[in-house]
Design an enzyme around this catalytic site. Structure first.
Site, short mmCIF file in Angstrom:
data_model
loop_
_atom_site.label_atom_id
_atom_site.label_comp_id
_atom_site.label_asym_id
_atom_site.label_seq_id
_atom_site.Cartn_x
_atom_site.Cartn_y
_atom_site.Cartn_z
N ASP A 182 0.90 -1.15 0.00
CA ASP A 182 0.00 0.00 0.00
C ASP A 182 0.94 1.20 0.00
O ASP A 182 1.57 1.49 1.02
CB ASP A 182 -0.87 0.00 1.26
CG ASP A 182 -1.92 1.08 1.19
OD1 ASP A 182 -1.55 2.24 0.93
OD2 ASP A 182 -3.11 0.78 1.36
N HIS A 183 1.06 1.86 -1.14
CA HIS A 183 2.15 2.84 -1.26
C HIS A 183 1.98 4.01 -0.29
O HIS A 183 2.95 4.70 0.01
CB HIS A 183 2.34 3.30 -2.71
CG HIS A 183 1.36 4.33 -3.17
ND1 HIS A 183 0.11 4.01 -3.62
CD2 HIS A 183 1.46 5.67 -3.26
CE1 HIS A 183 -0.52 5.14 -3.97
NE2 HIS A 183 0.27 6.15 -3.76
N HIS A 245 -5.68 2.86 1.22
CA HIS A 245 -4.77 3.92 1.67
C HIS A 245 -5.30 4.65 2.92
O HIS A 245 -4.59 4.83 3.90
CB HIS A 245 -4.58 4.98 0.59
CG HIS A 245 -4.12 4.43 -0.73
ND1 HIS A 245 -3.23 3.39 -0.83
CD2 HIS A 245 -4.41 4.78 -2.01
CE1 HIS A 245 -2.98 3.13 -2.10
NE2 HIS A 245 -3.70 3.96 -2.84
N LYS A 345 -11.41 13.15 -6.86
CA LYS A 345 -10.65 13.61 -8.03
C LYS A 345 -11.24 14.92 -8.49
O LYS A 345 -12.42 15.21 -8.23
CB LYS A 345 -10.75 12.57 -9.14
CG LYS A 345 -10.18 11.21 -8.72
CD LYS A 345 -9.30 10.61 -9.77
CE LYS A 345 -8.75 9.26 -9.37
NZ LYS A 345 -7.31 9.29 -9.06
#
Ligand code: BG6
Length: 506
Positions: A182-183, A245, A345
Site C-alpha cells: 500500500d504505497h 490507503h 478527483k
C-alpha cells in the site's frame, strides 16, 4: 544499516505503466544511493516479445521517469546491465519452467543467490494464477534462498473476493512471504504519525477522547481519471482510495502503542483497530456516507470534461469520484470521537493531510463573550509538501488579553540536505531486507474490507442513494460539508501548509 542479501527482482507486468513510472525508477534511485546489494538483477516478465536490449531501452534509456545524475554519464549504462527480460504466458503453467531456468542462469551469471522477489504488477485477475503457477514450478520453496511475493492493489474487489484471493495466495506462499503493498504506507509523513505519537511525550497523553474533538482526513487530487477511465469506472473512490490507503492511515493515527517496532506488533495493533471500527448501519450509510461525481466546468480559461465524458467511462456511470464518510471507533480511547474521511478527483488542489482537532479548553479566561477560545489543531501534511503544523493561541501584543491563533510548522523542504525517498523506493528496500512492517497483513486487509463492504452493497442495491454532481475544481458536493457538525466544516487545505480557511487554487 540492515543487511540486503544478493537477490533478483522479478516483475510480472513488466511492460506496464506502474513498472515504468514507479518500480524501475524506485530501483534506480536505490542503485544511485548505493542501497542495492553487490549482486542484483531485475527480470521483467510479460507476454510481449522483447530482447534484453529492447527492454532496457524501454524501461531505462527511454524512460522519462528515470532521473540520471548529470555528473555521472555512465550511470544509466551501469544500471541497465542489471536489467533482463523474459517473455512468458503468465497463465500457462508450462512457461514457468522457462522462468525457473532463466532465473537459475541469471543466478549463475550475475552471482546472485536464489533469493527472489516476485512483484505482481499485473491486472488483479492474474494474481492468484501467477502465485499458483510459481508454486507449481517450486519457485516458492526456500531451501536455497528466500522467496517473497509483492502483491499490488487492488487486493480484492469485494469482501468475498478479497477473502478468496487471500486464501488462494496462501495455498502457494506463507503469510510471511506475502507483502501486500500500500504505497501510502511508504510516504514519509504517514510514518511520521507514528514517530510524532510514540517518539514524544507531549502528544500521546492528549491522544484520546478526553482531549480530541474530531479527526479529519483529506486526500484530494486535482487530476481527473486521466487515461484510467476503464479501470476506475469499475472501482470508484471508496475502493480506489478509502478501503486501502485511507483506512491504513486511520489505523496508524489511532492504534494503540505497539509492544515493539516490528511488523508483528504493528500488524496486531492495526488489526485490533480495524476490528473496533463501528459497523455502518443502513441509516449511517444513507446519512453519513456521501458520494459524488465530477461535472464539467471551466477553470480559468480551461474547459474540463465531466467524469461521464471521460474515455473508458460509461456515459450513465454512477461510479463515485468523490466519497466522504463519518464513522466512529468503538474502543476505550476513541469512544464518541467522530472521524471524517474524504477523497476525490478534480478537487481544487492535490493535497493529503490528517487534521487532529483538540477540544476547546473548559474555562474561557481570555474570551470576553465567554465563547470558546480558538481550538488547537495539529496537521500532518502528507503531500505535496511533507510537514507538520500546530495551531495554538498566543497573546496579541499591546494592552488587554486579545488571543490570536498562530502557526508553528515544520516542513521537510526547509531541510536542504534531507532526501525524502519516494514511497515505492522505501517499500521495495524494506521487502528486499525482509521487513514487512509497512506492508499490510492479510487479516487486517480483510478487516478493512468488512467495514467498507456494506457501503458498496448498499450503493449497488439501493438506487435511491444519491450520487451528487460537483463541478470540477470544487471541494466536492455540498452535502459533504454538512457531515461535519457545528457548521465548522472541513479544513480546506491550500498548497501552502499554513494557509487555511481560504478557497485556494481554484
Ligand atoms: C492510487 C490510486 O492507488 O493512488 C489512484 O489508484 C490515485 O487513483 C493514487 O491517484 C494517489 O496516490 P498519490 O501517491 O499520488 O497520492
Amino acid at each position: 544499516m540492515k543487511k540486503t542479501d544478493n537477490q533478483i527482482l522479478t516483475i510480472f507486468g513488466a511492460s506496464g505503466d506502474l513498472t515504468e513510472r514507479k518500480l524501475i525508477p524506485a530501483v534506480f534511485n536505490l542503485f544511485k544511493r548505493g542501497f542495492l546489494p553487490e549482486n542484483y538483477a531485475i527480470l521483467g516478465v510479460s507476454r510481449t516479445d522483447f530482447s534484453d536490449e529492447e527492454y532496457r531501452k524501454k524501461v531505462v534509456f527511454d524512460n522519462p521517469h528515470l532521473k540520471a545524475s548529470k555528473d555521472n554519464p555512465g550511470e544509466l549504462e551501469n544500471f541497465a546491465k542489471m536489467v533482463f527480460y523474459q517473455s512468458i504466458d503468465t497463465k500457462a503453467v508450462v512457461d514457468y519452467q522457462l522462468l525457473a531456468n532463466r532465473l537459475k542462469t541469471l543466478c549463475n551469471d550475475c552471482h546472485t543467490d536464489q533469493n527472489y522477489i516476485f512483484y505482481l504488477s499485473t491486472p488483479p485477475s492474474l494474481y492468484s494464477v501467477i502465485s499458483k503457477n510459481l508454486g507449481e514450478a517450486q519457485l516458492n520453496t526456500e531451501e536455497k534462498g528466500w522467496k517473497r511475493l509483492i502483491v499490488e492493489k487492488p487486493f480484492g474487489y469485494t469482501l468475498e473476493s478479497a477473502k478468496e484471493l487471500n486464501n488462494q495466495l496462501l495455498e502457494s506462499f506463507k503469510e510471511d512471504q506475502i507483502y501486500r503493498i500500500d504505497h501510502y504506507l511508504g510516504k514519509e509523513t504517514v510514518q511520521n504519525t507514528l514517530v510524532a505519537r510514540f517518539g514524544n511525550t507531549i502528544f500521546e497523553p492528549l491522544w484520546n477522547r478526553i482531549y480530541i474533538e474530531k479527526v479529519e482526513i483529506t486526500a484530494a487530487e486535482s487530476v481527473g481519471v486521466e487515461k484510467r477511465g476503464g479501470y476506475y469506472d469499475g472501482s470508484g473512490a471508496l475502493r480506489d482510495m478509502i478501503q486501502n490507503h485511507l483506512l491504513q492511515l486511520v489505523s496508524l493515527v489511532t492504534m494503540e502503542p505497539p509492544a515493539r517496532m516490528d511488523a508483528e506488533s504493528i500488524h496486531n495493533e492495526k488489526l485490533k483497530l480495524f476490528r473496533s471500527l463501528r459497523p455502518l448501519t443502513q441509516d449511517d450509510i444513507r446519512d453519513n456516507v456521501i458520494r459524488g461525481q465530477y461535472l464539467n466546468s471551466t477553470i480559468g480559461d480551461k474547459q474540463y470534461p465531466g467524469y461521464r465524458e471521460e474515455s473508458g467511462v460509461d456515459p450513465e456511470s454512477r461510479t463515485e469520484t468523490f466519497a466522504a464518510l463519518k464513522f466512529y471507533i468503538d474502543n476505550w480511547r476513541w469512544a464518541d470521537v467522530p472521524f471524517f474521511v474524504r477523497t476525490g478527483k478534480r478537487l481544487p488542489t492535490r493535497v493529503s493531510e490528517v487534521v487532529i482537532h483538540f477540544k476547546p479548553n473548559h474555562h474561557h479566561l481570555f474570551s470576553q463573550r465567554r465563547i470558546a477560545n480558538s481550538q488547537n489543531v495539529l496537521v500532518f501534511r502528507i503531500q505535496p509538501n511533507e510537514g507538520i503544523l500546530l495551531k495554538f493561541g498566543l497573546k496579541v501584543p499591546g494592552n488587554g488579553f486579545k488571543v490570536e491563533t498562530v502557526n508553528m510548522d515544520f516542513q521537510y523542504d526547509g531541510l536542504t540536505d534531507a532526501y525524502v525517498p519516494e514511497a515505492y523506493e522505501r517499500l521495495l528496500l524494506d521487502c528486499m531486507q525482509g521487513d514487512a512492517t509497512l506492508y499490510a497483513r492479510g487479516d487486517s486487509v480483510i478487516a478493512a474490507w468488512e467495514f467498507v463492504d456494506p457501503i458498496l452493497k448498499a450503493w449497488k442495491d439501493d438506487p435511491d442513494l444519491p450520487v451528487y454532481g460537483y463541478p470540477s475544481g470544487t471541494w466536492g458536493p455540498e452535502q459533504a460539508n454538512a457531515l461535519i457538525e457545528n457548521g465548522h466544516g472541513w479544513r480546506n487545505p491550500c498548497a501552502n501548509l499554513v494557509d487555511d480557511g481560504l478557497y485556494c487554487e481554484l
